[in-house]
Design a protein around this motif. Structure first.
Motif, PDB file in Angstrom:
ATOM      1  N   VAL A 215       0.843  -1.207   0.000  1.00  0.00           N
ATOM      2  CA  VAL A 215       0.000   0.000   0.000  1.00  0.00           C
ATOM      3  C   VAL A 215       0.873   1.250   0.000  1.00  0.00           C
ATOM      4  O   VAL A 215       0.617   2.203  -0.747  1.00  0.00           O
ATOM      5  N   LEU A 216       1.910   1.255   0.808  1.00  0.00           N
ATOM      6  CA  LEU A 216       2.803   2.419   0.851  1.00  0.00           C
ATOM      7  C   LEU A 216       3.504   2.635  -0.496  1.00  0.00           C
ATOM      8  O   LEU A 216       3.786   3.765  -0.885  1.00  0.00           O
ATOM      9  N   LEU A 217       3.754   1.538  -1.204  1.00  0.00           N
ATOM     10  CA  LEU A 217       4.388   1.629  -2.518  1.00  0.00           C
ATOM     11  C   LEU A 217       3.404   2.047  -3.606  1.00  0.00           C
ATOM     12  O   LEU A 217       3.802   2.546  -4.653  1.00  0.00           O
ATOM     13  N   GLY A 218       2.118   1.804  -3.381  1.00  0.00           N
ATOM     14  CA  GLY A 218       1.120   2.122  -4.395  1.00  0.00           C
ATOM     15  C   GLY A 218       0.723   0.956  -5.262  1.00  0.00           C
ATOM     16  O   GLY A 218       0.050   1.129  -6.276  1.00  0.00           O
ATOM     17  N   GLY A 219       1.108  -0.276  -4.884  1.00  0.00           N
ATOM     18  CA  GLY A 219       0.715  -1.433  -5.678  1.00  0.00           C
ATOM     19  C   GLY A 219       1.440  -2.691  -5.243  1.00  0.00           C
ATOM     20  O   GLY A 219       2.512  -2.637  -4.634  1.00  0.00           O
ATOM     21  N   CYS A 220       0.854  -3.837  -5.570  1.00  0.00           N
ATOM     22  CA  CYS A 220       1.426  -5.142  -5.229  1.00  0.00           C
ATOM     23  C   CYS A 220       2.641  -5.441  -6.108  1.00  0.00           C
ATOM     24  O   CYS A 220       2.946  -4.689  -7.048  1.00  0.00           O
ATOM     25  N   PRO A 221       3.371  -6.526  -5.853  1.00  0.00           N
ATOM     26  CA  PRO A 221       4.539  -6.853  -6.692  1.00  0.00           C
ATOM     27  C   PRO A 221       4.219  -6.961  -8.183  1.00  0.00           C
ATOM     28  O   PRO A 221       5.010  -6.506  -9.022  1.00  0.00           O
ATOM     29  N   LEU A 222       3.065  -7.530  -8.534  1.00  0.00           N
ATOM     30  CA  LEU A 222       2.679  -7.594  -9.947  1.00  0.00           C
ATOM     31  C   LEU A 222       2.527  -6.191 -10.524  1.00  0.00           C
ATOM     32  O   LEU A 222       3.019  -5.890 -11.618  1.00  0.00           O
ATOM     33  N   ARG A 223       1.862  -5.322  -9.787  1.00  0.00           N
ATOM     34  CA  ARG A 223       1.653  -3.946 -10.253  1.00  0.00           C
ATOM     35  C   ARG A 223       2.984  -3.218 -10.400  1.00  0.00           C
ATOM     36  O   ARG A 223       3.182  -2.423 -11.329  1.00  0.00           O
ATOM     37  N   GLN A 224       3.937  -3.480  -9.495  1.00  0.00           N
ATOM     38  CA  GLN A 224       5.252  -2.842  -9.589  1.00  0.00           C
ATOM     39  C   GLN A 224       5.971  -3.253 -10.866  1.00  0.00           C
ATOM     40  O   GLN A 224       6.637  -2.435 -11.510  1.00  0.00           O
ATOM     41  N   LEU A 225       5.846  -4.518 -11.252  1.00  0.00           N
ATOM     42  CA  LEU A 225       6.455  -4.971 -12.506  1.00  0.00           C
ATOM     43  C   LEU A 225       5.862  -4.236 -13.702  1.00  0.00           C
ATOM     44  O   LEU A 225       6.582  -3.822 -14.613  1.00  0.00           O
ATOM     45  N   ILE A 226       4.537  -4.088 -13.696  1.00  0.00           N
ATOM     46  CA  ILE A 226       3.860  -3.415 -14.805  1.00  0.00           C
ATOM     47  C   ILE A 226       4.286  -1.948 -14.870  1.00  0.00           C
ATOM     48  O   ILE A 226       4.600  -1.419 -15.948  1.00  0.00           O
ATOM     49  N   LEU A 227       4.289  -1.268 -13.721  1.00  0.00           N
ATOM     50  CA  LEU A 227       4.711   0.130 -13.690  1.00  0.00           C
ATOM     51  C   LEU A 227       6.147   0.287 -14.167  1.00  0.00           C
ATOM     52  O   LEU A 227       6.483   1.228 -14.900  1.00  0.00           O
ATOM     53  N   ALA A 228       7.020  -0.632 -13.749  1.00  0.00           N
ATOM     54  CA  ALA A 228       8.422  -0.589 -14.183  1.00  0.00           C
ATOM     55  C   ALA A 228       8.515  -0.719 -15.699  1.00  0.00           C
ATOM     56  O   ALA A 228       9.309  -0.032 -16.354  1.00  0.00           O
ATOM     57  N   ALA A 229       7.697  -1.592 -16.278  1.00  0.00           N
ATOM     58  CA  ALA A 229       7.705  -1.794 -17.727  1.00  0.00           C
ATOM     59  C   ALA A 229       7.174  -0.579 -18.469  1.00  0.00           C
ATOM     60  O   ALA A 229       7.531  -0.343 -19.624  1.00  0.00           O
TER      61      ALA A 229
END
Length: 362
Positions: free
Chosen positions: A276-290
């Motif tokens: 939540v503090l990051l703004g998304g789960c590990p899957l969401r972080q991968l998508i945002l990074a991409a």
């Protein structure tokens, strides 16, 4: 794809693909697991030496490249960063410690539920509790500050790195490690795993599916859009597991899982709060990074470091249960999240969730 039908369809495809990946060789209830697959890839690169979890996972590569290609095609590739990078690194590290206590990321949690693993109910309860904790800080003005426009090269490097990983997977040089037993030795053929990852990457990028976002938005805004995808994964994974005979209802003898309810709860509470503090789960972080979000690249690097640290220092749980070192690490993780959450409250500002949801501070 931004309709409720789109998110339900995406959940259905992910649930079915996860079961097919198990059918073709992935560990049971681990058709797709972002935390586990980052951990395996980290091991393959020699950053940890746990011999049973070392393999460059094509699913991760596919998810990144699929999301990258569709974001470019849809003109949504936007290179930004500079929002508290080291804090994001540490949050990614802590999320991985929590996930490896539970033995799975939020996505694997719902896939375990879809396989009949009732231990995941404790994980789900902890995940929800961690999200509620995070929401309390969001509503009081938690923020990791603004992002800044960066050069295109910054955004292209992460997809290119994944292309490099794919080349290493295909060529298998001597300095890359591959498990011959354990979960790391269980994998679908490369072409099938890569194709599944590409499909997941495209669909998740278009629908913004996020395990954390589903519960967060349902609590904050009574918005069920994202949580419908969450539920759809469970339903269709259950149907697929029943069809192939993988479904096993109960607590004991589950695949790559332990039955310590308290630490399953605490592990996912830690992962949920950090996400939540990051703004998304590990899957969401991968998508945002991409999509060009360099802050999310830093988060993924933090998760990779967390995976390496967890296996080098016996912090990760196993089928026998949590380790003493792992219990201490989870408790330290809670203290670290409390410190980060408290000292990043801006009482006169608005907290912004990185996935695009704005929340007014009290």
């Amino acid at each position: 794809m931004d309709s409720k039908k789109g998110i339900i369809f995406t959940g259905a495809v992910i649930g079915i693909l996860a079961v097919f990946l198990v059918r073709f060789g992935n560990p049971v209830n681990m058709g797709i697991c972002i935390a586990c697959f980052i951990r395996d890839t980290t091991g393959a690169l020699g950053l940890h030496r746990a011999e049973v979890v070392q393999y460059i996972r094509p699913e991760i590569i596919g998810i990144v490249l699929g999301a990258f290609l569709i974001s470019v095609a849809k003109k949504e590739f936007d290179v930004r960063g500079g929002s508290s990078p080291f804090i994001r690194f540490m949050l990614g590290f802590v999320v991985m410690i929590g996930a490896l206590m539970f033995l799975g990321c939020p996505l694997r949690m719902v896939l375990r539920l879809g396989g009949g693993d009732l231990n995941a109910l404790f994980g789900l309860a902890g995940f929800a509790a961690g999200i509620i904790l995070g929401i309390i800080f969001l509503k009081n003005g938690f923020s990791l500050k603004r992002t800044y426009k960066l050069s295109k090269l910054e955004g292209y490097l992460f997809p290119l790195f994944n292309v490099g990983l794919f080349i290493l997977l295909l060529t298998a040089p001597a300095f890359i490690f591959f498990s011959t037993k354990g979960p790391g030795a269980g994998h679908a053929p490369v072409r099938i795993a890569l194709a599944a990852g590409l499909i997941v990457g495209v669909l998740v990028q278009r629908t913004r599916l996020c395990m954390v976002g589903g519960i967060r938005d349902a609590i904050l805004f009574k918005d069920t859009y994202l949580i419908l995808g969450f539920i759809s994964i469970i339903v269709f994974a259950s149907l697929g597991n029943l069809y192939f005979g993988f479904y096993k209802l109960g607590f004991a003898g589950q695949s790559v899982a332990h039955a310590d309810g308290l630490w399953n709860f605490l592990g996912m509470a830690l992962a949920g709060w950090g996400s939540v503090l990051l703004g998304g789960c590990p899957l969401r972080q991968l998508i945002l990074a991409a999509e060009g979000n360099v802050d999310s690249v830093i988060t993924v690097l933090g998760m990779s470091a967390g995976a390496a640290f967890a296996h080098n220092f016996s912090l990760a749980a196993s089928a026998q249960g949590p380790s003493p070192n792992g219990k201490i690490a989870v408790l330290i993780g809670f203290a670290l999240l409390l410190m980060i959450a408290y000292f990043n409250i801006e009482r006169d500002a608005k907290a912004t969730v990185q996935g695009g949801v704005k929340i007014g501070a009290n």
